[in-house]
Design an enzyme around this catalytic site. Structure first.
Site: not given
Length: 449
Positions: A12, A14-15, A80, A176, A305, A320
């Site tokens: 991954g 991501g963050f 994966v 948002e 997450d 995040a």
């Protein structure tokens, strides 16, 4: 003493995954970062791509460009599909091979989440979610096409259905998105159409919860609701969605005709829990130890997450900052463990102190120049909160060039109302190319350790 350099596999980009890779930059390990895309995505601004404020390239950065200065890191484009904890390997599908085994000494799973339709997966084809750049561009297309179709429609009676936008879910993403969509239709598009009035479009925000932004304190939640209503958004709470189809939504027994429905409610974790065959929470997230490792497998870490961890009696939120802090922590733990392997005390070395999340607060922007901010006992809403929101989001963009680009675009949009990218792009319109045949493979991925 180990004869080879330990290998750390991170799944991954991501963050959480990037934070772990950066924490291991100077560690005596070989890092392999695997992601199904070649870019890191700043997900908190996806809604701005969907509402034409920013272009996709302004919130996405090539992973190689971000960690290209890490001499010990290799990036692999692949998907994966499983983990063998006993053989210490992950299985990867790439462009021309399937189930390629990639061995590890340490594993960090930072695989994120996807949409959850709460058991109604049939909603997906009518109500797309917002989790990646393809989603954002597809939603942008649908919004802009609705206005183009209404402009060309001869029957004025159909304009209302075409220009009714329904958002399901009043969390940060839904709020948002609704605020940004309201500003788009009332300001940017108002002077560009002749046969329809964009400002007459209906934007409906639905949620079964009793208030918007449920994780915020009630005064901020109420401020956000009032702001949405001033922008012309119809906020309908306390009603679950019973049906979604190509012609609209049924919620609370009421039928709402709409050609554009957007799903902004609910997420589902990656199948990492199934890969590992370990204990998960009700949502499917992996229950981890205090050092973020998997029970019984101290070399396997789960962050972000996909991980489930309680702090002070409450589960950590899926934001995040949690992923960033956990990724950084896991990288440092591995770094210390590798260092301990080269000392006489290696066999008695114990884990570091437990992970503890430092909550820097929550933010949500509601239209132009207005945001809500909650940090501990400090609460704020309005223009100053919006400035703080903008500063924080600019800070966490992956590259300096993006910070400059996004800042300039925000200033330009704020002053002029002009959006960055209002293109309808049909990516399926290009000439079809047959995919390369995929062959099964059980071979090891050949990367020098």
């Amino acid at each position: 003493m180990r004869e080879s350099i330990p290998r750390v596999v991170i799944v991954g980009g991501g963050f959480g995954g990037l934070a772990a890779a950066k924490a291991l930059k100077k560690a005596p390990v070989n890092v392999i970062l695997i992601d199904r895309t070649n870019h890191h995505l700043f997900q908190p601004l996806l809604y701005q791509v969907a509402t034409s404020v920013l272009a996709p390239g302004q919130i996405g950065s090539p992973i190689r460009g971000i960690i290209g200065q890490n001499p010990n890191t290799t990036v692999i484009l692949g998907d994966v599909t499983g983990v063998d904890k006993d053989k210490r390997c992950v299985f990867v599908n790439s462009a021309d091979r399937e189930k390629v085994a990639v061995e590890y000494d340490f594993l960090i799973l930072a695989t994120g989440v996807t949409h959850s339709y709460f058991g109604h997966n049939e909603f997906a084809q009518f109500a797309p979610g917002l989790k990646n750049l393809a989603d954002a561009v597809a939603i942008r297309n649908r919004i802009l096409q609705a206005f183009e179709q209404a402009e060309a429609e001869e029957d004025p009676a159909r304009h209302r259905d075409l220009l009714t936008f329904v958002l399901v879910g009043a969390g940060p993403t839904g709020v948002e998105m609704a605020g940004a969509l309201a500003v788009l239709v009332q300001n940017t598009l108002k002077s560009e159409f002749r046969r329809v009035r964009p400002e007459s479009a209906r934007i409906i925000l639905l949620d079964m919860a009793p208030r918007v932004l449920g994780t915020f304190v009630e005064p901020l939640s109420e401020a956000a609701r009032k702001r949405l209503e001033r922008l012309g958004v119809e906020v309908r709470l306390g009603h679950s969605v019973d049906q979604i189809d190509g012609d609209g939504v049924t919620a609370g027994g009421e039928r709402i005709s709409s050609k554009t429905v957007i799903w902004t409610a609910g997420v589902s974790p990656s199948p990492a829990g199934k890969w590992l065959n370990v204990t998960t929470d009700r949502a499917g997230r992996v229950r981890v130890e205090r050092d973020l490792s998997v029970p019984g497998y101290p070399e396997v870490f789960v962050v972000g997450d996909t991980a489930s961890l309680d702090q002070d009696g409450k589960p950590l939120p899926g934001v995040a900052q949690v992923a960033i802090q956990q990724g950084r922590y896991a990288g440092k733990v591995i770094k210390r463990r590798v260092a301990a392997l080269n000392t006489p005390e290696a066999l008695s070395y114990n884990a570091t102190e437990a992970f503890r999340y430092f909550d820097k607060g929550n933010m949500a922007v509601v239209g132009k120049g207005f945001a809500v901010l909650q940090s501990g006992q400090f609460h704020m809403s309005g223009f100053l909160a919006w400035l703080a929101w903008a500063a924080v989001h600019l800070q966490f963009l992956a590259q300096s060039s993006l910070r400059v680009s996004v800042f300039v675009q925000w200033v330009w949009t704020y002053i002029t109302g002009q959006r960055g990218s209002r293109l309808i792009v049909n990516h399926h319109g290009y000439e079809h190319v047959e995919p390369v045949p995929v062959k099964a493979s059980s071979e090891q991925l050949t990367i020098s350790k």
